[in-house]
Design an enzyme around this catalytic site. Structure first.
Site, PDB file in Angstrom:
ATOM      1  N   LYS A  13       0.835  -1.211   0.000  1.00  0.00           N
ATOM      2  CA  LYS A  13       0.000   0.000   0.000  1.00  0.00           C
ATOM      3  C   LYS A  13       0.873   1.267   0.000  1.00  0.00           C
ATOM      4  CE  LYS A  13      -1.976  -1.140   3.908  1.00  0.00           C
ATOM      5  NZ  LYS A  13      -1.272  -2.411   4.248  1.00  0.00           N
ATOM      6  N   ARG A  88      -9.766   0.748   8.665  1.00  0.00           N
ATOM      7  CA  ARG A  88      -9.267  -0.584   8.991  1.00  0.00           C
ATOM      8  C   ARG A  88     -10.273  -1.379   9.803  1.00  0.00           C
ATOM      9  NH1 ARG A  88      -3.368   0.082   8.905  1.00  0.00           N
ATOM     10  NH2 ARG A  88      -2.356  -1.802   9.568  1.00  0.00           N
ATOM     11  N   ARG A 127      12.009  -5.454   5.096  1.00  0.00           N
ATOM     12  CA  ARG A 127      11.731  -4.056   4.712  1.00  0.00           C
ATOM     13  C   ARG A 127      12.607  -3.043   5.456  1.00  0.00           C
ATOM     14  NH1 ARG A 127       5.748  -1.911   5.235  1.00  0.00           N
ATOM     15  NH2 ARG A 127       5.950  -2.935   7.238  1.00  0.00           N
ATOM     16  N   ARG A 161      11.204  -0.792  11.010  1.00  0.00           N
ATOM     17  CA  ARG A 161      10.119  -0.650  11.974  1.00  0.00           C
ATOM     18  C   ARG A 161      10.180  -1.738  13.044  1.00  0.00           C
ATOM     19  NH1 ARG A 161       4.880   0.175   8.231  1.00  0.00           N
ATOM     20  NH2 ARG A 161       4.057  -1.222   9.830  1.00  0.00           N
ATOM     21  N   ARG A 172      -0.460  -9.008  13.412  1.00  0.00           N
ATOM     22  CA  ARG A 172      -0.960  -8.015  12.442  1.00  0.00           C
ATOM     23  C   ARG A 172      -1.851  -8.684  11.405  1.00  0.00           C
ATOM     24  NH1 ARG A 172       4.552  -5.416  10.616  1.00  0.00           N
ATOM     25  NH2 ARG A 172       3.259  -4.201   9.196  1.00  0.00           N
TER      26      ARG A 172
HETATM   27  P1  AP5 Z   1       4.892  -1.621   1.756  1.00  0.00           P
HETATM   28  O1  AP5 Z   1       4.516  -0.783   0.587  1.00  0.00           O
HETATM   29  O2  AP5 Z   1       5.656  -0.951   2.850  1.00  0.00           O
HETATM   30  O3  AP5 Z   1       3.601  -2.385   2.341  1.00  0.00           O
HETATM   31  P2  AP5 Z   1       2.321  -1.831   3.127  1.00  0.00           P
HETATM   32  O4  AP5 Z   1       1.130  -2.494   2.558  1.00  0.00           O
HETATM   33  O5  AP5 Z   1       2.328  -0.323   3.167  1.00  0.00           O
HETATM   34  O6  AP5 Z   1       2.621  -2.472   4.529  1.00  0.00           O
HETATM   35  P3  AP5 Z   1       2.591  -1.905   6.006  1.00  0.00           P
HETATM   36  O7  AP5 Z   1       3.365  -2.902   6.840  1.00  0.00           O
HETATM   37  O8  AP5 Z   1       3.055  -0.479   6.075  1.00  0.00           O
HETATM   38  O9  AP5 Z   1       1.097  -2.001   6.326  1.00  0.00           O
HETATM   39  P4  AP5 Z   1       0.462  -2.037   7.674  1.00  0.00           P
HETATM   40  O10 AP5 Z   1      -0.940  -1.900   7.244  1.00  0.00           O
HETATM   41  O11 AP5 Z   1       0.760  -3.178   8.570  1.00  0.00           O
HETATM   42  O12 AP5 Z   1       1.174  -0.836   8.449  1.00  0.00           O
HETATM   43  P5  AP5 Z   1       0.679   0.594   8.930  1.00  0.00           P
HETATM   44  O13 AP5 Z   1       1.846   1.485   8.939  1.00  0.00           O
HETATM   45  O14 AP5 Z   1      -0.552   0.997   8.192  1.00  0.00           O
HETATM   46  O15 AP5 Z   1       5.714  -2.889   1.208  1.00  0.00           O
HETATM   47  C1  AP5 Z   1       6.268  -3.851   2.088  1.00  0.00           C
HETATM   48  C2  AP5 Z   1       7.631  -4.328   1.547  1.00  0.00           C
HETATM   49  O16 AP5 Z   1       7.419  -5.066   0.348  1.00  0.00           O
HETATM   50  C3  AP5 Z   1       8.625  -3.231   1.202  1.00  0.00           C
HETATM   51  O17 AP5 Z   1       9.911  -3.674   1.513  1.00  0.00           O
HETATM   52  C4  AP5 Z   1       8.474  -3.045  -0.324  1.00  0.00           C
HETATM   53  O18 AP5 Z   1       9.658  -2.595  -0.930  1.00  0.00           O
HETATM   54  C5  AP5 Z   1       8.103  -4.465  -0.747  1.00  0.00           C
HETATM   55  N1  AP5 Z   1       7.155  -4.522  -1.871  1.00  0.00           N
HETATM   56  C6  AP5 Z   1       6.060  -3.724  -2.055  1.00  0.00           C
HETATM   57  N2  AP5 Z   1       5.400  -4.084  -3.166  1.00  0.00           N
HETATM   58  C7  AP5 Z   1       6.068  -5.155  -3.693  1.00  0.00           C
HETATM   59  C8  AP5 Z   1       5.866  -5.964  -4.847  1.00  0.00           C
HETATM   60  N3  AP5 Z   1       4.832  -5.760  -5.682  1.00  0.00           N
HETATM   61  N4  AP5 Z   1       6.747  -6.971  -5.079  1.00  0.00           N
HETATM   62  C9  AP5 Z   1       7.818  -7.186  -4.242  1.00  0.00           C
HETATM   63  N5  AP5 Z   1       8.061  -6.427  -3.143  1.00  0.00           N
HETATM   64  C10 AP5 Z   1       7.198  -5.408  -2.867  1.00  0.00           C
HETATM   65  O19 AP5 Z   1       0.211   0.273  10.432  1.00  0.00           O
HETATM   66  C11 AP5 Z   1       1.142  -0.039  11.448  1.00  0.00           C
HETATM   67  C12 AP5 Z   1       0.409  -0.133  12.782  1.00  0.00           C
HETATM   68  O20 AP5 Z   1      -0.185   1.170  13.102  1.00  0.00           O
HETATM   69  C13 AP5 Z   1      -0.766  -1.116  12.847  1.00  0.00           C
HETATM   70  O21 AP5 Z   1      -0.338  -2.432  13.138  1.00  0.00           O
HETATM   71  C14 AP5 Z   1      -1.620  -0.493  13.966  1.00  0.00           C
HETATM   72  O22 AP5 Z   1      -1.083  -0.783  15.234  1.00  0.00           O
HETATM   73  C15 AP5 Z   1      -1.475   0.995  13.707  1.00  0.00           C
HETATM   74  N6  AP5 Z   1      -2.503   1.535  12.789  1.00  0.00           N
HETATM   75  C16 AP5 Z   1      -2.282   2.116  11.573  1.00  0.00           C
HETATM   76  N7  AP5 Z   1      -3.448   2.490  10.996  1.00  0.00           N
HETATM   77  C17 AP5 Z   1      -4.433   2.127  11.870  1.00  0.00           C
HETATM   78  C18 AP5 Z   1      -5.843   2.236  11.829  1.00  0.00           C
HETATM   79  N8  AP5 Z   1      -6.479   2.773  10.777  1.00  0.00           N
HETATM   80  N9  AP5 Z   1      -6.553   1.749  12.877  1.00  0.00           N
HETATM   81  C19 AP5 Z   1      -5.924   1.205  13.959  1.00  0.00           C
HETATM   82  N10 AP5 Z   1      -4.579   1.065  14.060  1.00  0.00           N
HETATM   83  C20 AP5 Z   1      -3.837   1.532  13.024  1.00  0.00           C
END
Ligand code: AP5
Ligand code: ZN
Length: 217
Positions: A13, A88, A127, A161, A172
């Site tokens: 994402k 979410r 990552r 992270r 997660r």
């Molecule tokens: P990346 O693009 O970083 O993936 P992502 O989907 O953004 O993954 P996240 O881990 O950031 O999502 P998340 O939803 O767990 O985290 P968030 O920060 O929202 O890609 C991942 C890796 O793969 C990278 O190394 C990239 O280079 C590689 N890659 C990407 N695309 C690829 C492809 N096509 N092929 C090969 N490699 C690829 O949330 C973190 C925490 O915050 C949550 O656990 C929660 O505690 C809290 N939080 C955040 N939002 C909320 C909410 N709305 N409600 C409640 N808690 C929340």
């Protein structure tokens, strides 16, 4: 354009959101990034969110909805935005509807990114990201073109992270399938859901997103 990127942790994402910013000039609203900034700044919200995030659980709806409601009021969101990691939960989805309705606005599209669990674990385990601009990389499959230098901004500080490990990833993923996956049905029923195969290489996923948005050139 008002767009939601929906998908499990590691689906890509954030990676695709960065490309969409360059393409459409609209901001990425990542609740994960906003919460991590609050943790780093040790704000009241950050102090409440820190342990929850490290454990891989979801921060309360009340906190996250307020963060997004405040962010959406800023002028740079006037022409649209990319929601990344929000909504979410069904409560967050309802709040999003209410926020937009209050402004006479609608969502254009929800893009669901589908990726297999083994690949998700592999992706988050390797990552790292640029500390300056947030561009994400991967130890094995997506390193900077010049070793140690961010492709996008030229800085050389990178961060990992604390929640990017196999154990926290299990929590997660459970949170995703329990709390967030029901949003697929929610948005399908509203007629705005599209899906892309997030297993493909990054540029192909981006091309597919452009295709479902109908914006390919
Ligand atoms: P990346 O693009 O970083 O993936 P992502 O989907 O953004 O993954 P996240 O881990 O950031 O999502 P998340 O939803 O767990 O985290 P968030 O920060 O929202 O890609 C991942 C890796 O793969 C990278 O190394 C990239 O280079 C590689 N890659 C990407 N695309 C690829 C492809 N096509 N092929 C090969 N490699 C690829 O949330 C973190 C925490 O915050 C949550 O656990 C929660 O505690 C809290 N939080 C955040 N939002 C909320 C909410 N709305 N409600 C409640 N808690 C929340
Ligand atoms: Zn950078």
């Amino acid at each position: 354009m008002r767009l939601i990127l929906l998908g499990p942790p590691g689906a890509g994402k954030g990676t695709q959101a960065k490309k969409l910013i360059d393409r459409f000039g609209i901001p990425q609203l990542s609740t994960g990034d906003m919460l991590r900034a609050a943790v780093a700044a040790k704000t009241d919200v950050g102090l409440r969110a820190k342990e929850i995030m490290s454990a891989g659980k979801l921060v309360s709806d009340e906190i996250v909805i307020q963060i997004v409601a405040d962010r959406i009021e800023l002028p740079d969101c006037a022409n649209g935005f990319i929601l990344d990691g929000f909504p979410r939960t069904l409560a967050q989805a309802d709040a999003t509807e209410a926020m937009l309705k209050g402004k006479g606005l609608k969502l254009d599209c929800v893009v669901e990114m589908r990726v297999e669990d083994d690949e998700l674990v592999r992706r988050v385990s390797g990552r790292f990201s640029c500390a300056n601009c947030g561009t994400t990389y991967h130890d094995d499959t997506h390193r900077p073109k010049v070793e140690g230098v961010c492709d996008k901004c030229g800085h050389s500080d990178f961060v990992r992270r604390p929640d990017d490990n196999a154990e926290t990833m299990r929590t997660r993923l459970k949170a995703y399938y329990k709390e967030t996956a029901p949003l697929v049905g929610f948005y399908y029923c509203k007629g705005v859901l599209k899906f892309v195969d997030g297993m493909k290489p990054i540029d192909e996923v981006f091309a597919d997103i452009e295709s479902v948005l109908g914006t390919e050139s």
